[in-house]
Design a protein around this motif. Structure first.
Motif, short mmCIF file in Angstrom:
data_model
loop_
_atom_site.label_atom_id
_atom_site.label_comp_id
_atom_site.label_asym_id
_atom_site.label_seq_id
_atom_site.Cartn_x
_atom_site.Cartn_y
_atom_site.Cartn_z
N ALA A 68 -6.61 -7.58 -6.07
CA ALA A 68 -6.19 -6.20 -5.83
C ALA A 68 -4.74 -6.19 -5.38
O ALA A 68 -4.44 -6.00 -4.20
CB ALA A 68 -7.08 -5.56 -4.77
N GLU A 100 -5.81 3.26 -12.73
CA GLU A 100 -5.99 2.75 -14.09
C GLU A 100 -6.87 3.68 -14.91
O GLU A 100 -6.57 3.96 -16.08
CB GLU A 100 -6.59 1.35 -14.04
N LEU A 149 -11.12 -7.02 -10.72
CA LEU A 149 -11.03 -5.97 -9.72
C LEU A 149 -12.41 -5.46 -9.35
O LEU A 149 -12.73 -5.26 -8.17
CB LEU A 149 -10.16 -4.83 -10.24
N THR A 182 1.71 1.92 -3.55
CA THR A 182 0.51 2.35 -4.25
C THR A 182 0.18 3.80 -3.92
O THR A 182 -0.20 4.59 -4.80
CB THR A 182 -0.67 1.44 -3.88
N GLN A 213 -6.48 1.45 -6.86
CA GLN A 213 -5.93 0.80 -8.05
C GLN A 213 -6.78 1.11 -9.26
O GLN A 213 -6.27 1.45 -10.34
CB GLN A 213 -5.85 -0.72 -7.84
N TYR A 226 -7.90 0.57 -1.01
CA TYR A 226 -6.72 0.54 -1.88
C TYR A 226 -7.01 -0.19 -3.18
O TYR A 226 -6.37 0.09 -4.21
CB TYR A 226 -5.52 -0.03 -1.13
N SER A 278 -2.61 -4.01 -5.62
CA SER A 278 -2.28 -2.70 -5.03
C SER A 278 -2.29 -2.75 -3.52
O SER A 278 -1.55 -2.03 -2.84
CB SER A 278 -3.28 -1.66 -5.50
N PHE A 335 -2.46 -1.13 -14.12
CA PHE A 335 -1.89 -0.70 -12.85
C PHE A 335 -0.39 -1.01 -12.75
O PHE A 335 0.43 -0.15 -12.41
CB PHE A 335 -2.65 -1.36 -11.70
N LYS A 358 0.81 -1.22 0.00
CA LYS A 358 0.00 0.00 0.00
C LYS A 358 0.85 1.27 0.00
O LYS A 358 0.44 2.30 -0.53
CB LYS A 358 -0.96 -0.01 1.20
#
Length: 423
Positions: free
Chosen positions: A263, A209, A166, A98, A205, A201, A265, A216, A95
């Motif tokens: 995910a 995008e 996602l 990210t 992501q 989070y 991210s 990502f 994270k």
């Protein structure tokens, strides 16, 4: 009656002062062993290395940074030997990276951190609840104050198992950690409280995008990893395995396999100790790294959320403790199933820090990270306060019981002194 009121007021004041003393004492190590002199870096390093060697299982990478440079590093493995270029799955430490990707979008003028994220999204939107979705901003998602109540924690998907999209994961994650709701939705008034959200989070992501127009992983490589010289870092498990991924071990030290995530991210950046050392060094004050726009790292570590009356979160980083020279010791940690644990913590003002990446050693990374914070800053980090709550509670109750007993004794004496003597 006046004396009784004064006695009650004095007892209440004493209880408040006792509570303040107990919490202050807990933060400053009442229940913590002395870690040794702060200036003795070699001693802290050797003690930590001994603890790693004694564990005798799993795989661990340990790096100690002093004044912006690597003081020492140590690698342990019950399987394939490790080096500073061996990759680890980072769990929620992902994270932090990210967050940097999101902030670089803002620095480039492509994202307003305080605008509703819905303004940028076309592929998925937060479901309607009683709360206004316009209060969900990138700034609040970064600091876990957007009011999301998913509670994620992701378990991941075993190899050979289809991974959710996602968008499907945002709607209802099929791999929540035990106890997590799993639905990325607004269950608290945005901005009203801190509530940890892996779903937030995942939403970031999607935001990256949609705003960048890139996948990502491609965006993060171009904007974060390549400029920082993180040559091995990847969100792709297959690519990480091809580059040399540390062996996976479970809590008993038995071999296991890594999992994929809808995910990444939030849970599955893969990076080496060398990659992460560069990542940490670039965020030290005065580093002057051109990959980080001026002020961006400082914005990340400014307080944005609090708990127990203490500032605990910035934009993508946890605020572990007040730093000796001002500001905060900041960083992040992570935990993935079955026994992947990571932590990275730095004092940006002094250029000091610690990095621990581990599989098969439950609790090891957080323990070493906490020891370093207490050794460096003289304060127990906010994560360890949670584990100390039972001792704090018992100490509070014992003190309050004494205060109440003394107040009752004083009341009895007051009453006896007013009782007329027998003739």
């Amino acid at each position: 009656m006046r004396n009784l009121s004064l006695l009650i007021l004095a007892a209440l004041l004493a209880m408040v002062l006792w509570a303040a003393l107990v919490f202050t004492g807990a933060r400053h190590g009442w229940w913590h062993a002395d870690p040794g002199p702060r200036e003795d870096v070699a001693s802290f390093f050797s003690t930590s290395v001994a603890a790693l060697d004694t564990a005798g299982q799993g795989a661990v990478a340990f790096v100690l940074i002093e004044k912006g440079k690597v003081f020492g590093e140590h690698y342990v493995s019950a399987g394939t030997p490790l080096s500073r270029d061996t990759l680890f799955q980072l769990a929620s430490l992902s994270k932090w990276a990210t967050a940097l990707g999101v902030l670089k979008l803002a620095a480039d003028g492509k994202l307003d951190l305080d605008a509703p994220v819905s303004r940028y999204l076309t592929r998925w939107q937060l479901p309607e609840t009683e709360y206004d979705a316009d209060g969900v901003t990138a700034r609040r998602l970064l600091s876990h104050t957007a009011g999301l109540t998913d509670g994620l924690g992701y378990m991941g998907f075993e190899k050979g198992t289809p991974v959710q999209t996602l968008e499907a994961s945002l709607t209802a994650a099929a791999d929540p950690m035990p106890g997590a709701d799993g639905r990325t939705r607004i269950g608290l008034a945005p901005g009203s409280a801190w509530s940890y959200s892996g779903g937030g989070y995942a939403l970031l992501q999607l935001l990256i995008e949609e705003t960048s127009g890139e996948a990502f992983g491609d965006y993060m490589k171009r904007v974060v990893f390549d400029p920082l010289g993180m040559s091995h870092a990847t969100f792709d498990l297959a690519a990480a395995e091809a580059a040399g991924l540390a062996p996976c071990f479970d809590a008993e030290g038995a071999p296991c396999t890594y999992r994929n995530f809808a995910a990444p991210s939030a849970a599955s950046l893969h990076a080496s100790a060398a990659d992460l050392t560069r990542f940490l060094e670039a965020q030290m004050e005065g580093a002057g790294d051109p990959a980080l726009p001026p002020g961006l790292a400082a914005d990340m570590r400014a307080p944005h959320a609090s708990q127990f009356g203490l500032p605990i979160w910035g934009l993508g980083v946890m605020l572990y403790a007040e730093a000796p020279g001002g500001g905060y010791v900041v960083g992040h940690e992570g935990m993935n199933f079955p026994a992947i644990e990571t932590t990275a913590r730095i004092d940006p003002a002094t250029g000091d820090g610690i990095l621990v990446l581990a599989t098969g050693n439950p609790g090891l990374a957080a323990t070493l990270g906490g020891e370093w914070v207490y050794w460096h800053a003289g304060q127990v980090d906010v994560r360890q306060i949670d584990s100390m709550l039972p001792a704090i509670g018992l100490t509070l109750l014992a003190g309050w019981a004494v205060i109440i007993a003394l107040a009752v004794l004083a009341l009895r004496r007051m009453r006896r002194s007013k009782t007329p003597a027998a003739s």
